[in-house]
Design a protein around this motif. Structure first.
Motif, short mmCIF file in Angstrom:
data_model
loop_
_atom_site.label_atom_id
_atom_site.label_comp_id
_atom_site.label_asym_id
_atom_site.label_seq_id
_atom_site.Cartn_x
_atom_site.Cartn_y
_atom_site.Cartn_z
N VAL A 106 -1.11 -2.80 -6.31
CA VAL A 106 -1.00 -3.12 -4.78
C VAL A 106 -1.38 -4.59 -4.43
CG1 VAL A 106 -1.81 -2.21 -2.73
CG2 VAL A 106 -1.99 -0.52 -4.55
N ILE A 107 -0.65 -5.10 -3.77
CA ILE A 107 -0.75 -6.33 -3.17
C ILE A 107 -0.92 -6.38 -1.58
CG2 ILE A 107 0.38 -8.64 -3.36
CD1 ILE A 107 1.72 -7.89 -5.72
N THR A 108 -1.77 -7.38 -0.97
CA THR A 108 -1.71 -7.47 0.33
C THR A 108 -1.29 -9.09 0.74
OG1 THR A 108 -4.10 -8.23 0.54
CG2 THR A 108 -3.95 -6.15 0.64
N THR A 109 -0.65 -9.25 1.60
CA THR A 109 -0.18 -10.55 2.25
C THR A 109 -0.60 -10.87 3.41
OG1 THR A 109 1.72 -9.68 3.29
CG2 THR A 109 1.97 -10.04 0.86
N ASN A 110 -0.90 -12.04 3.45
CA ASN A 110 -1.33 -12.77 4.71
C ASN A 110 -0.46 -12.64 5.96
OD1 ASN A 110 -3.61 -13.83 6.15
ND2 ASN A 110 -2.81 -15.98 6.03
N GLY A 111 -0.92 -11.85 6.85
CA GLY A 111 -0.32 -11.49 8.12
C GLY A 111 1.36 -11.31 8.06
N GLY A 112 1.30 -10.35 6.67
CA GLY A 112 2.64 -9.87 6.45
C GLY A 112 2.28 -8.28 5.71
N ALA A 113 3.40 -7.83 5.23
CA ALA A 113 3.31 -6.40 4.61
C ALA A 113 2.73 -6.26 3.41
CB ALA A 113 4.81 -5.83 4.81
N ALA A 114 2.10 -4.95 3.21
CA ALA A 114 1.54 -4.95 2.02
C ALA A 114 2.76 -4.32 0.89
CB ALA A 114 0.41 -3.71 1.91
N ARG A 115 2.10 -4.40 -0.45
CA ARG A 115 3.38 -4.01 -1.46
C ARG A 115 2.64 -3.00 -2.23
NH1 ARG A 115 5.29 -8.83 0.04
NH2 ARG A 115 7.57 -9.14 0.24
N VAL A 116 3.44 -1.94 -2.74
CA VAL A 116 2.86 -0.95 -3.77
C VAL A 116 3.90 -0.98 -4.90
CG1 VAL A 116 2.52 1.25 -4.43
CG2 VAL A 116 1.84 0.44 -2.18
N LEU A 117 3.58 -1.63 -6.28
CA LEU A 117 4.25 -1.45 -7.18
C LEU A 117 4.15 -0.70 -8.33
CD1 LEU A 117 4.06 -5.57 -7.73
CD2 LEU A 117 5.43 -4.56 -6.27
N ARG A 118 5.05 0.20 -8.63
CA ARG A 118 5.09 1.14 -9.61
C ARG A 118 5.24 0.62 -10.81
NH1 ARG A 118 9.33 4.80 -8.68
NH2 ARG A 118 10.39 3.58 -10.30
N ASN A 119 4.38 1.05 -11.86
CA ASN A 119 4.49 0.38 -13.28
C ASN A 119 5.56 1.39 -14.13
OD1 ASN A 119 4.02 -0.08 -16.10
ND2 ASN A 119 1.71 -0.51 -15.77
N ASP A 120 6.54 1.06 -14.76
CA ASP A 120 7.49 1.77 -15.37
C ASP A 120 7.47 1.29 -16.97
OD1 ASP A 120 8.26 3.57 -13.38
OD2 ASP A 120 10.27 2.62 -13.20
N SER A 121 6.14 0.93 -17.30
CA SER A 121 6.16 0.50 -18.81
C SER A 121 6.52 1.53 -19.79
CB SER A 121 4.82 0.12 -19.21
OG SER A 121 4.47 -1.20 -18.06
N ASP A 122 6.40 1.27 -20.99
CA ASP A 122 6.73 2.32 -22.11
C ASP A 122 6.20 3.47 -22.09
OD1 ASP A 122 7.85 3.19 -24.34
OD2 ASP A 122 7.23 1.58 -25.79
N ARG A 123 6.66 4.46 -21.75
CA ARG A 123 6.38 5.94 -21.87
C ARG A 123 5.84 6.42 -23.07
NH1 ARG A 123 5.32 4.91 -16.93
NH2 ARG A 123 6.78 5.46 -15.37
N ALA A 124 6.27 5.56 -24.38
CA ALA A 124 5.90 6.07 -25.56
C ALA A 124 4.44 5.67 -25.99
CB ALA A 124 6.81 5.37 -26.67
N GLN A 125 3.85 4.83 -25.10
CA GLN A 125 2.53 4.28 -25.34
C GLN A 125 1.43 5.50 -24.99
OE1 GLN A 125 2.87 1.87 -27.54
NE2 GLN A 125 2.27 0.00 -26.50
#
Length: 589
Positions: free
Chosen positions: A472-491
């Motif tokens: 999750v990321i916040t920005t100054n005076g702007g919209a937050a962002r939520v980033l889903r991790n799609d890394s290797d599912r075999a790990q």
């Protein structure tokens, strides 16, 4: 004189006579949620979970809209260029209601007094297992204030998470009531702590089983004392903190009766020269007592060694973490600590200003750190970026701690004087290749990490229950962002939640070590770190292809040790102090 940040970043000291300044130098998540729907209280698979598990593609996907997060930060900027407007605010990833899912709290600012604008509140999002739902109104967290950062933990050992929010002019402590409801207990607790508060963390510095509170402070600033600084000799720009007097941080000792005692001076932490933004807890000398690191902006950083008697001593200079290699105090922002090279010792990363590089202080042992950044890919990649939030996390679950950092300048007009430095900047993702070597992989991780932004706070957590760590990321005076991790599912992965009994209820400060294939890896349960933010409390251990964890060993703050053996991969376990594993559930990946 007011000088601008770009000059400071190039280490040119301002002349004194005039005031001209401004800028500062396998199986996918969809199947996971389907299988766990009865446990998660959701009867459907949310759209924000990957629909194509295991498919080749970007590592991180921006799913902000699909997840239902619609937070936009308010900094109050209206042309006066007030210093607090540059700092943004943080985010906390925490289980607010005890349902096992990670919720989100976005700290917010407000319009300045007398300025037009609707009421501006923090944003509390409950994770329903199917989406995030804005539950701010009526939660008790719906309090308007010029907020900066936050920390969350079970302060009174009642089994419910409490929240502390830092702000300009007075902070708030919210007691968890259960069910996502909170009550403001600031006055009773005695932790309002006026001034310009920034980062905060809970830790049990005296090992009495109760969580204490450290609050960082920035500078002496009010609207009335705001200085006029300029880039071009005409228009006003944001001033450097060098133009203002610093403020000491505050240490509050938990009395255990719902109140706290200000013990800053007695503990040896009074520092009126501090201009602190980031705070981290770590046991850098492996003596079993939590130490404290404070990153300062244009002042030397502080490494406070815990002396076991309720007091601390600053060893930053002798440890080599107070200044840069050139002996210059940098613009310390966010900070985190972890053992990234298997040495058994926690090292440090610190976000600094553009033209300063991030710091990567490797713990050499015997109380000495060496900054490896200038000789690494991290130094080269971060020379021109201004890093705020940063943390260690194992994003690809290979068992090694990687680094994530978010960036953005403080001066919206920086390109007028530094053509190579931009206001909006892209995040960094450094993959740990082993033997202490990192490579920048953000460009290959998808469009979400290629988008420039004016980022400030950032935190991680397993938001969708699939075992890997989302961001999750916040920005100054702007919209937050939520980033889903799609890394290797075999790990493979093991997630560990701690419940203290003699120690504090959350097990903050517990040292959790796993042994896999003869190799040992460890983390501590912690609050704070990054920038004005806090990541989730459960620990995530990437296992690579290992099918079994040979041993899980928890050393509690009380000194008690619990051991579990032959734990299968892809499980989430809860270890209770004195009882061992009390809950274990499969996590199909």
């Amino acid at each position: 004189m007011c000088t601008d940040h770009s000059h400071r970043a190039m280490r040119v000291r301002p002349a004194r006579p005039t005031r001209v300044l401004a800028r500062r130098p396998g199986m996918g998540a969809a199947l996971v949620l389907l299988l766990l729907a009865p446990l998660l209280g959701s009867a459907w698979v949310p759209a924000w979970v990957s629909a194509a598990p295991g498919a080749a593609g970007p590592t991180f996907i921006d799913i902000t809209a699909q997840a239902g997060v619609r937070f936009t930060h308010v900094n109050g900027a209206f042309g006066k260029k007030y210093l607090p407007e540059t700092l943004g605010s943080g985010v906390v990833v925490f289980d607010a209601d005890g349902d096992g899912r990670q919720d989100l709290l976005f700290v917010n600012g407000t319009p300045w007094p007398g300025r037009p604008g609707a009421a501006s509140l923090p944003a509390f999002y409950r994770n329903t297992g199917g989406a995030f739902v804005d539950a701010t109104r009526g939660s008790g967290l719906d309090v308007e204030l010029y907020g900066m950062g936050a920390a969350a933990a079970d302060v009174d050992n009642d089994g419910r998470t409490d929240v502390y929010v830092t702000a300009l002019g007075g902070n708030r402590l919210f007691k968890g009531l259960g069910g996502g409801k909170f009550a403001d207990v600031t006055a009773k607790a005695g932790v309002a702590d006026g001034g310009f508060s920034t980062g905060a963390l809970f830790f049990d510095y005296d090992k009495d089983g109760r969580l204490d509170l450290f609050v960082a402070h920035y500078v002496e600033w009010t609207e009335k004392t705001d200085l006029h600084c300029t880039l071009d000799g005409k228009s006003k720009s944001y001033c450097t903190p060098e133009s203002y007097t610093g403020q000491s941080g505050t240490l509050f000792r938990n009395r255990g009766d719902g109140t706290f005692e200000n013990v800053t001076r007695q503990a040896g932490l009074s520092d009126p020269s501090a201009k602190a933004l980031g705070v981290a807890m770590l046991d850098y000398d492996a003596d079993g007592w939590m130490d404290l690191f404070v990153s300062n902006d244009t002042q030397p950083n502080r490494l406070y060694r815990n002396k076991h008697d309720g007091t601390f001593t600053d060893v930053a200079v002798s440890a080599g973490v107070a200044f840069s290699e050139a002996g210059v105090a940098r613009a310390g922002m966010g900070v985190d600590a972890a053992d990234y090279d298997g040495s058994g010792r926690p090292s440090l990363i610190i976000g600094n200003f553009s033209n300063e590089m991030m710091a990567v202080y490797h713990n050499e042992g015997k109380g000495l750190f060496i900054d490896d950044a200038p000789r690494s890919a991290i130094g080269r990649s971060t020379l021109l970026t201004l890093t705020f939030g940063c943390f260690f996390f194992d994003y690809d679950l290979d068992g090694r701690a990687d680094i994530f950092a978010v960036n953005g300048h403080v001066a919206d007009d920086i390109e007028k004087v530094q053509s190579r430095v931009t206001y909006k900047q892209r995040p960094h993702l450094f993959r740990n290749g082993g033997q202490g070597k990192f490579e920048e992989v953000a460009a290959a991780a998808g469009a979400a990490l290629s988008t420039p932004m004016v980022a400030r706070g950032t935190a991680y957590g397993d938001l969708d229950g699939d075992g890997d760590l989302d961001v999750v990321i916040t920005t100054n005076g702007g919209a937050a962002r939520v980033l889903r991790n799609d890394s290797d599912r075999a790990q493979g992965v093991l997630r560990v939640r701690t419940t203290g009994v003699e120690s504090n209820r959350d097990g903050i400060g517990a040292h959790v070590q796993i042994t896999v294939g003869g190799q040992r890896r460890w983390q501590i349960v912690k609050t704070g770190s990054s920038y004005l933010s806090q990541s989730e409390l459960p620990l995530t251990f990437g296992l690579g292809t290992a099918a079994v964890v040979d041993e899980v060993r928890v050393t509690w703050p009380s000194g008690r040790v619990d051991v579990a053996t032959k734990v299968p991969a892809n499980r989430q376990i809860t270890i209770r102090e004195g009882s061992g594993v009390v809950e274990s559930r499969s996590m199909t990946r």
